[in-house]
Design an enzyme around this catalytic site. Structure first.
Site, PDB file in Angstrom:
ATOM      1  N   HIS A  36      17.029  22.435   1.971  1.00 16.01           N
ATOM      2  CA  HIS A  36      17.871  21.971   2.960  1.00 16.01           C
ATOM      3  C   HIS A  36      17.300  22.592   4.107  1.00 16.01           C
ATOM      4  O   HIS A  36      18.290  22.976   5.090  1.00 16.01           O
ATOM      5  CB  HIS A  36      19.060  22.603   2.415  1.00 16.01           C
ATOM      6  CG  HIS A  36      19.982  22.093   1.329  1.00 16.01           C
ATOM      7  ND1 HIS A  36      20.836  22.524   0.551  1.00 16.01           N
ATOM      8  CD2 HIS A  36      19.513  20.714   0.819  1.00 16.01           C
ATOM      9  CE1 HIS A  36      21.116  21.618  -0.304  1.00 16.01           C
ATOM     10  NE2 HIS A  36      20.738  20.248  -0.272  1.00 16.01           N
TER      11      HIS A  36
ATOM     12  N   CYS B 133      15.081  14.714  29.959  1.00 16.58           N
ATOM     13  CA  CYS B 133      16.004  13.764  29.304  1.00 16.58           C
ATOM     14  C   CYS B 133      17.493  14.307  28.813  1.00 16.58           C
ATOM     15  O   CYS B 133      18.080  13.601  28.427  1.00 16.58           O
ATOM     16  CB  CYS B 133      15.268  12.797  28.198  1.00 16.58           C
ATOM     17  SG  CYS B 133      14.984  13.792  26.785  1.00 16.58           S
TER      18      CYS B 133
ATOM     19  N   ASP C 181      17.889  30.332   4.333  1.00 21.83           N
ATOM     20  CA  ASP C 181      17.181  31.850   4.765  1.00 21.83           C
ATOM     21  C   ASP C 181      15.777  31.823   4.144  1.00 21.83           C
ATOM     22  O   ASP C 181      15.152  31.038   3.542  1.00 21.83           O
ATOM     23  CB  ASP C 181      18.009  32.860   4.116  1.00 21.83           C
ATOM     24  CG  ASP C 181      18.120  33.198   2.536  1.00 21.83           C
ATOM     25  OD1 ASP C 181      16.933  32.998   2.050  1.00 21.83           O
ATOM     26  OD2 ASP C 181      19.237  32.807   2.009  1.00 21.83           O
TER      27      ASP C 181
ATOM     28  N   PRO D 260      28.347  34.488 -11.523  1.00 22.42           N
ATOM     29  CA  PRO D 260      29.571  35.081 -11.982  1.00 22.42           C
ATOM     30  C   PRO D 260      30.731  34.293 -12.354  1.00 22.42           C
ATOM     31  O   PRO D 260      31.742  34.722 -13.053  1.00 22.42           O
ATOM     32  CB  PRO D 260      29.896  36.124 -11.012  1.00 22.42           C
ATOM     33  CG  PRO D 260      29.039  35.762  -9.702  1.00 22.42           C
ATOM     34  CD  PRO D 260      27.986  34.789 -10.211  1.00 22.42           C
TER      35      PRO D 260
ATOM     36  N   GLN E  32      18.106  25.729  -2.648  1.00 27.85           N
ATOM     37  CA  GLN E  32      18.971  25.202  -1.331  1.00 27.85           C
ATOM     38  C   GLN E  32      19.268  26.057  -0.298  1.00 27.85           C
ATOM     39  O   GLN E  32      19.775  25.753   0.643  1.00 27.85           O
ATOM     40  CB  GLN E  32      20.297  24.743  -2.216  1.00 27.85           C
ATOM     41  CG  GLN E  32      20.241  23.999  -3.284  1.00 27.85           C
ATOM     42  CD  GLN E  32      21.577  23.983  -4.011  1.00 27.85           C
ATOM     43  OE1 GLN E  32      22.390  23.112  -3.729  1.00 27.85           O
ATOM     44  NE2 GLN E  32      21.521  24.680  -4.916  1.00 27.85           N
TER      45      GLN E  32
HETATM   46  P1  NAD Z   1      27.962  27.412  -2.573  1.00 25.02           P
HETATM   47  O1  NAD Z   1      28.826  28.189  -1.632  1.00 25.02           O
HETATM   48  O2  NAD Z   1      28.650  26.142  -2.958  1.00 25.02           O
HETATM   49  O3  NAD Z   1      28.192  28.376  -4.200  1.00 25.02           O
HETATM   50  C1  NAD Z   1      27.982  29.574  -4.409  1.00 25.02           C
HETATM   51  C2  NAD Z   1      27.930  29.780  -5.756  1.00 25.02           C
HETATM   52  O4  NAD Z   1      27.204  31.138  -5.868  1.00 25.02           O
HETATM   53  C3  NAD Z   1      29.278  30.068  -6.449  1.00 25.02           C
HETATM   54  O5  NAD Z   1      28.959  29.222  -7.512  1.00 25.02           O
HETATM   55  C4  NAD Z   1      29.443  31.388  -6.740  1.00 25.02           C
HETATM   56  O6  NAD Z   1      30.104  31.700  -7.934  1.00 25.02           O
HETATM   57  C5  NAD Z   1      28.090  31.908  -6.722  1.00 25.02           C
HETATM   58  N1  NAD Z   1      27.762  33.326  -6.574  1.00 25.02           N
HETATM   59  C6  NAD Z   1      28.659  34.087  -5.800  1.00 25.02           C
HETATM   60  N2  NAD Z   1      27.897  35.411  -5.589  1.00 25.02           N
HETATM   61  C7  NAD Z   1      26.910  35.264  -6.509  1.00 25.02           C
HETATM   62  C8  NAD Z   1      25.924  36.359  -6.841  1.00 25.02           C
HETATM   63  N3  NAD Z   1      25.959  37.711  -6.260  1.00 25.02           N
HETATM   64  N4  NAD Z   1      25.088  35.953  -7.730  1.00 25.02           N
HETATM   65  C9  NAD Z   1      24.936  34.731  -8.314  1.00 25.02           C
HETATM   66  N5  NAD Z   1      25.883  33.709  -8.101  1.00 25.02           N
HETATM   67  C10 NAD Z   1      26.746  34.064  -7.117  1.00 25.02           C
HETATM   68  O7  NAD Z   1      26.485  27.335  -2.472  1.00 25.02           O
HETATM   69  P2  NAD Z   1      25.383  26.271  -3.073  1.00 25.02           P
HETATM   70  O8  NAD Z   1      25.723  25.675  -4.334  1.00 25.02           O
HETATM   71  O9  NAD Z   1      24.048  26.803  -2.629  1.00 25.02           O
HETATM   72  O10 NAD Z   1      25.624  25.083  -1.861  1.00 25.02           O
HETATM   73  C11 NAD Z   1      24.605  24.538  -1.332  1.00 25.02           C
HETATM   74  C12 NAD Z   1      24.798  24.771   0.175  1.00 25.02           C
HETATM   75  O11 NAD Z   1      25.080  25.785   0.668  1.00 25.02           O
HETATM   76  C13 NAD Z   1      23.462  24.407   0.586  1.00 25.02           C
HETATM   77  O12 NAD Z   1      23.312  23.343   1.296  1.00 25.02           O
HETATM   78  C14 NAD Z   1      22.712  25.636   1.381  1.00 25.02           C
HETATM   79  O13 NAD Z   1      21.775  25.173   2.242  1.00 25.02           O
HETATM   80  C15 NAD Z   1      24.019  26.334   1.772  1.00 25.02           C
HETATM   81  N6  NAD Z   1      23.901  27.715   2.230  1.00 25.02           N
HETATM   82  C16 NAD Z   1      23.004  28.375   2.204  1.00 25.02           C
HETATM   83  C17 NAD Z   1      23.075  29.766   2.489  1.00 25.02           C
HETATM   84  C18 NAD Z   1      21.551  30.635   2.470  1.00 25.02           C
HETATM   85  O14 NAD Z   1      20.719  30.042   3.007  1.00 25.02           O
HETATM   86  N7  NAD Z   1      21.579  32.097   2.156  1.00 25.02           N
HETATM   87  C19 NAD Z   1      24.160  30.658   2.658  1.00 25.02           C
HETATM   88  C20 NAD Z   1      25.191  29.695   2.679  1.00 25.02           C
HETATM   89  C21 NAD Z   1      25.238  28.417   2.385  1.00 25.02           C
END
Ligand code: NAD
Length: 252
Positions: A125, A160, A110, A224, A107
């Site tokens: 995404h 445009c 990056d 975590p 998802q």
């Molecule tokens: P989210 O922010 O909803 O959830 C993040 C999850 O990661 C949480 O459950 C948290 O407990 C867990 N987490 C935090 N640190 C961690 C670690 N070190 N190791 C393992 N797990 C850890 O993220 P999501 O579920 O991916 O939400 C979806 C949306 O976030 C997507 O649409 C995505 O495009 C977007 N997003 C992407 C990026 C990226 O590309 N790096 C960054 C921020 C958000």
């Protein structure tokens, strides 16, 4: 679903060593230890500081294109500066050791999985480093040379006024053609599914764990914190991506 022990890790390693097909679903937590904030973590996540509908929707972009463009420009810089962490590298090395076995579905917007060796990652995404037109642009179908043609931000079509926007999927938008179908197929076919760093709050990606579970795969979650799809897991590994994935994958 249980808290993990060394035996659970050993059992998962055996499954990953002998699996015919493995599917891995990753979310923002996968890249947290590379310094890229998640969306939903209470202290550090973007949505604790910003309004998602303003920054991650077409309506928000149309309401204030410059503010949204600048926010993405800052995030792009963060992504360019970031390096794959030990978790990305463990997945990349596993894929290299077992050609054709792993389907990696992310998802994340990056490019850290790609830089760690998973070039064929399914990106549900989109890609934050790509530009695309807000509307289909008939005047200037190519985005090259648009930047700077009209002063101001975001870049605009000189004919445009059509705006350039980041190549990510915003709330309410369709996923890239075929990506979800390919991900569902991989979830359905796999023997083992690892779900890493996702809150399980964003659909339809969150449904992939259920597809795998119902098709008979062994589902393990690496996070975590509890997630909204823990009930689909046979095993919840309460740790971070960079901490747990090398323990589970290295040498397997
Ligand atoms: P989210 O922010 O909803 O959830 C993040 C999850 O990661 C949480 O459950 C948290 O407990 C867990 N987490 C935090 N640190 C961690 C670690 N070190 N190791 C393992 N797990 C850890 O993220 P999501 O579920 O991916 O939400 C979806 C949306 O976030 C997507 O649409 C995505 O495009 C977007 N997003 C992407 C990026 C990226 O590309 N790096 C960054 C921020 C958000």
């Amino acid at each position: 679903m249980t808290q993990h022990t060394d035996r659970d890790i050993a059992d998962l390693r055996t499954r990953l060593a002998t699996a015919r097909k493995v599917c891995v679903l990753t979310g923002a937590g996968m890249s947290a230890e590379s310094g890229i904030p998640t969306f939903r973590d209470a202290q550090t996540g973007y949505w604790s500081r910003f309004d998602p509908m303003q920054l991650a929707s077409e309506a928000g972009f149309r309401a204030d294109p410059r503010m949204v463009w600048d926010w993405y420009a800052e995030r792009r810089e963060g992504v360019r500066r970031a390096q794959p962490n030990a978790g990305h590298l463990a997945l990349g090395a596993y894929a290299q050791r077992h050609p054709g076995r792993l389907t990696l579905v992310t998802q994340n917007v990056d490019d850290l999985h790609q830089r760690a060796g998973n070039g064929d990652t399914l990106r549900l995404h989109g890609d934050i480093l790509l530009d695309r037109w807000l509307e289909r642009c008939t005047h200037q179908p190519s985005l090259t040379d648009v930047s700077g043609a009209v002063p101001g931000r975001p870049p605009k079509c000189p004919h445009c006024g059509n705006l350039v926007r980041p190549g990510v999927v915003w709330f309410g938008e369709m996923l890239p053609d075929g990506a979800m179908e390919a991900a569902q197929q991989a979830a359905f076919e796999c023997d083992v599914m690892l779900v890493v760093g996702t809150s399980g709050a964003v659909w339809p990606a969150a449904g992939l764990a259920q597809v795998a579970h119902e098709a008979g795969a062994h589902v393990a979650i690496v996070n975590p914190q509890p997630s909204e799809i823990d009930d689909q897991a046979h095993l919840c590994l309460r740790g971070t991506a960079a901490g747990v994935l090398p323990r589970v994958l290295d040498g397997v």
